[in-house]
Design an enzyme around this catalytic site. Structure first.
Site, PDB file in Angstrom:
ATOM      1  N   LYS A 103       0.827  -1.217   0.000  1.00  0.00           N
ATOM      2  CA  LYS A 103       0.000   0.000   0.000  1.00  0.00           C
ATOM      3  C   LYS A 103       0.856   1.260   0.000  1.00  0.00           C
ATOM      4  CE  LYS A 103      -4.255  -1.836   1.997  1.00  0.00           C
ATOM      5  NZ  LYS A 103      -5.204  -1.796   3.129  1.00  0.00           N
ATOM      6  N   HIS A 156      -5.154 -11.894  -0.463  1.00  0.00           N
ATOM      7  CA  HIS A 156      -6.520 -11.487  -0.808  1.00  0.00           C
ATOM      8  C   HIS A 156      -7.199 -12.481  -1.755  1.00  0.00           C
ATOM      9  CE1 HIS A 156      -7.293  -7.768   1.268  1.00  0.00           C
ATOM     10  NE2 HIS A 156      -6.111  -7.290   0.931  1.00  0.00           N
TER      11      HIS A 156
END
Length: 204
Positions: free
Chosen positions: A73, A123
């Site tokens: 991120k 994910h």
């Protein structure tokens, strides 16, 4: 020798624990939501790995990977990462790049390279509907399947700009409802069976 011991005993004398903490702190400074998130996820992953009875070396590996699972991120623009409202489709697409960015970052270190697949696939969904590769079931690395559950628990029980935190009871039911869909059914069932132990870091 486990991964954390290897970090501590590298011949170049670098303290990799400190480096990991610095990396995570840099991400926390960039994104207020993640402040404490990686720590809580790593503590849950450690607890859940212990419940599963995994070998110490594997537990250590998953614990460190959980610390670093969102490091990608760092590559997401601040305007998207800190947006208080729900993301638009193109913004969500930018967020979904973070597992690949994180894996690319870790692949550049000979000491952290073995964690990259756990970070890359955290994910993915057990039913194959996750990202980035649509892996299904046991195709997903064990560490990634563990972190997926812990990551979801912390995400649901944290305040976001567009909603308040959900209760642990609500979270329990969501995990239960998605066993075999989003989450590994066996690992998820053990997380539910040992719910208080696994979620202890959330309650702090």
């Amino acid at each position: 020798m486990n991964i954390e011991a290897r970090f501590e005993l590298c011949s170049d004398g670098i303290d990799y624990h400190e480096i990991i903490e610095c990396i995570v702190s840099a991400l926390d400074a960039k994104d207020p939501y993640t402040a404490g998130h990686s720590q809580r996820v790593s503590e849950m992953a450690l607890a859940l790995s212990g419940v599963l009875g995994l070998p110490e070396a594997e537990v250590d590996k998953i614990h460190v990977a959980a610390h670093l699972h969102d490091i990608g991120k760092i590559g997401v623009p601040d305007a998207i990462l800190n947006k208080p409202d729900r993301l638009q489709e193109e913004e969500w697409a930018a967020i979904k790049k973070h597992p690949k960015t994180g894996a690319d970052i870790l692949s550049k270190s000979r000491h952290l390279n073995e964690l990259k697949d756990i970070v890359l696939y955290h994910h993915e969904s057990y039913d194959g509907k996750g990202y980035p590769s649509g892996l299904k079931g046991k195709e997903i690395p064990l560490g990634a399947r563990i972190i997926a559950i812990c990551d979801s628990i912390d995400a649901m029980t944290s305040d976001r700009g567009y909603r308040k935190a959900y209760s642990l009871d609500y979270c329990y039911e969501e995990i239960k409802k998605n066993l075999g869909k989003m989450y590994d059914p066996d690992i998820g069932a053990l997380a539910l069976l040992h719910w208080s132990k696994v979620t202890a870091s959330v309650k702090k």
